[in-house]
Motif scaffolding. Structure first.
Motif, PDB file in Angstrom:
ATOM      1  N   VAL A  89     -34.264  -8.582   0.833  1.00 11.41           N
ATOM      2  CA  VAL A  89     -33.683  -7.394   0.202  1.00 11.41           C
ATOM      3  C   VAL A  89     -32.628  -7.829  -0.815  1.00 11.41           C
ATOM      4  CG1 VAL A  89     -34.098  -5.902   2.187  1.00 11.41           C
ATOM      5  CG2 VAL A  89     -31.940  -7.154   2.017  1.00 11.41           C
TER       6      VAL A  89
ATOM      7  N   GLY B  90     -26.255  -7.052  -1.359  1.00 13.17           N
ATOM      8  CA  GLY B  90     -25.489  -5.815  -1.260  1.00 13.17           C
ATOM      9  C   GLY B  90     -26.132  -4.747  -0.398  1.00 13.17           C
ATOM     10  N   TRP B  91     -27.396  -4.949  -0.045  1.00 11.17           N
ATOM     11  CA  TRP B  91     -28.083  -3.997   0.815  1.00 11.17           C
ATOM     12  C   TRP B  91     -28.066  -4.497   2.256  1.00 11.17           C
ATOM     13  CZ3 TRP B  91     -30.880   0.623  -0.310  1.00 11.17           C
ATOM     14  CH2 TRP B  91     -30.835   1.002  -1.655  1.00 11.17           C
ATOM     15  N   LYS B  92     -27.883  -3.583   3.176  1.00 12.08           N
ATOM     16  CA  LYS B  92     -27.956  -3.900   4.602  1.00 12.08           C
ATOM     17  C   LYS B  92     -29.244  -3.305   5.167  1.00 12.08           C
ATOM     18  CE  LYS B  92     -22.944  -3.977   5.357  1.00 12.08           C
ATOM     19  NZ  LYS B  92     -21.822  -3.402   6.139  1.00 12.08           N
ATOM     20  N   VAL B  93     -29.731  -3.911   6.232  1.00 11.50           N
ATOM     21  CA  VAL B  93     -30.944  -3.431   6.898  1.00 11.50           C
ATOM     22  C   VAL B  93     -30.588  -2.975   8.302  1.00 11.50           C
ATOM     23  CG1 VAL B  93     -33.255  -4.030   7.730  1.00 11.50           C
ATOM     24  CG2 VAL B  93     -32.408  -4.992   5.559  1.00 11.50           C
TER      25      VAL B  93
ATOM     26  N   GLU C  97     -23.273   3.637   1.736  1.00 11.15           N
ATOM     27  CA  GLU C  97     -23.461   2.294   1.183  1.00 11.15           C
ATOM     28  C   GLU C  97     -24.945   1.959   1.173  1.00 11.15           C
ATOM     29  OE1 GLU C  97     -21.781  -0.809   3.558  1.00 11.15           O
ATOM     30  OE2 GLU C  97     -22.406   0.115   5.449  1.00 11.15           O
ATOM     31  N   ALA C  98     -25.332   1.050   0.280  1.00 15.88           N
ATOM     32  CA  ALA C  98     -26.749   0.710   0.120  1.00 15.88           C
ATOM     33  C   ALA C  98     -27.317   0.163   1.419  1.00 15.88           C
ATOM     34  CB  ALA C  98     -26.901  -0.320  -0.998  1.00 15.88           C
ATOM     35  N   ARG C  99     -28.371   0.811   1.903  1.00 13.76           N
ATOM     36  CA  ARG C  99     -28.916   0.422   3.203  1.00 13.76           C
ATOM     37  C   ARG C  99     -30.402   0.746   3.283  1.00 13.76           C
ATOM     38  NH1 ARG C  99     -26.162  -0.492   8.175  1.00 13.76           N
ATOM     39  NH2 ARG C  99     -24.237   0.223   7.198  1.00 13.76           N
ATOM     40  N   VAL C 100     -31.140  -0.152   3.924  1.00  7.68           N
ATOM     41  CA  VAL C 100     -32.544   0.103   4.248  1.00  7.68           C
ATOM     42  C   VAL C 100     -32.588   0.545   5.702  1.00  7.68           C
ATOM     43  CG1 VAL C 100     -34.867  -0.857   4.442  1.00  7.68           C
ATOM     44  CG2 VAL C 100     -33.343  -1.634   2.607  1.00  7.68           C
TER      45      VAL C 100
ATOM     46  N   ARG D 145     -27.209   6.672   0.319  1.00  6.30           N
ATOM     47  CA  ARG D 145     -27.896   5.739  -0.593  1.00  6.30           C
ATOM     48  C   ARG D 145     -28.784   4.852   0.268  1.00  6.30           C
ATOM     49  NH1 ARG D 145     -25.167   0.800  -3.958  1.00  6.30           N
ATOM     50  NH2 ARG D 145     -26.995   0.264  -5.223  1.00  6.30           N
ATOM     51  N   ILE D 146     -29.940   5.375   0.612  1.00  6.87           N
ATOM     52  CA  ILE D 146     -30.803   4.656   1.552  1.00  6.87           C
ATOM     53  C   ILE D 146     -32.233   4.570   1.037  1.00  6.87           C
ATOM     54  CG2 ILE D 146     -29.435   5.344   3.562  1.00  6.87           C
ATOM     55  CD1 ILE D 146     -31.626   7.377   4.238  1.00  6.87           C
ATOM     56  N   THR D 147     -32.904   3.532   1.486  1.00 10.41           N
ATOM     57  CA  THR D 147     -34.361   3.436   1.397  1.00 10.41           C
ATOM     58  C   THR D 147     -34.875   3.590   2.822  1.00 10.41           C
ATOM     59  OG1 THR D 147     -34.393   2.011  -0.552  1.00 10.41           O
ATOM     60  CG2 THR D 147     -36.309   1.924   0.902  1.00 10.41           C
TER      61      THR D 147
END
Length: 208
Positions: A20, A23-26, A71-74, A101-103
């Protein structure tokens, strides 16, 4: 992500999410045993590792969850096919919330049929990915990426294992990995060879 049972959907997602963007967390959200909106709300709260006790009202819980999802997160939900429509609507509400702010990654055998029950969510899916049975060219990259144990096995032997036992079924490869690890740990002089593998094939007994 969908596909027949045993195709390696969960493993495929885990390997893909190792790359990923920075800056993105899963976060993986487990589906409760008896899925309900209250249970999913708690599952998301716990998966996010939020501080303090779970709020006593749904409004407070939703505020805490959506705040953390700013925050950016999957957000990965495995076994999506088990979710009833209200739970799917809850997940959609997290995606739709203006502050998140998610996928959202929905995984499961039959998940495409579950989503078809909620056209509002299905229409938001950016990509549908079916996981098929591994073909011959995919076996070596998939299994060596799955576990370093297979990196010590020559490619022709990996092909032989798949043709003799796994038949492109990732679940069989995973089971064989566990048996092989155990065999190597319990016998000091054990080595990976075809004789050992043939014995392990009998324990796996994959479907053809």
């Amino acid at each position: 992500m969908f596909g027949d049972p045993g195709r390696g959907k969960t493993a495929a997602v885990r390997m893909a999410l190792s790359e990923v963007p920075p800056g993105w967390k899963v976060t993986w959200v487990p589906v409760p045993v008896r899925p309900s909106v209250a249970g999913m709300r708690r599952a998301v709260f716990d998966a996010l590792g939020l501080a303090g006790r779970f709020p006593h009202t749904s409004a407070l819980a939703d505020a805490a969850v959506t705040g953390a999802l700013g925050e950016a997160r999957v957000l990965v939900v495995d076994e999506t096919q088990r979710l009833p429509m209200p739970c799917l609507e809850y997940l959609q509400s997290l995606w739709d919330h203006p502050g998140t702010r998610i996928t959202l990654v929905l995984v499961g055998a039959g998940s495409e049929r579950a989503l078809s029950r909620l056209p509002q969510l299905a229409s938001r899916i950016g990509a549908w990915q079916e996981v098929p049975r591994l073909d011959a060219a995919e076996v070596a990259p998939a299994v060596t990426g799955f576990h370093p144990l297979w990196r010590t096995v020559p490619a022709p032997d990996l092909t032989w294992i798949d043709q003799s036992c796994a038949h492109g079924t990732f679940r069989t490869w995973a089971a064989l990995t566990a048996h092989l690890q155990n065999a190597l740990l319990t016998a000091a002089d054990a080595s990976i060879n075809r004789a050992l593998l043939r014995r392990l094939f009998q324990r796996v007994a994959p479907p053809l």
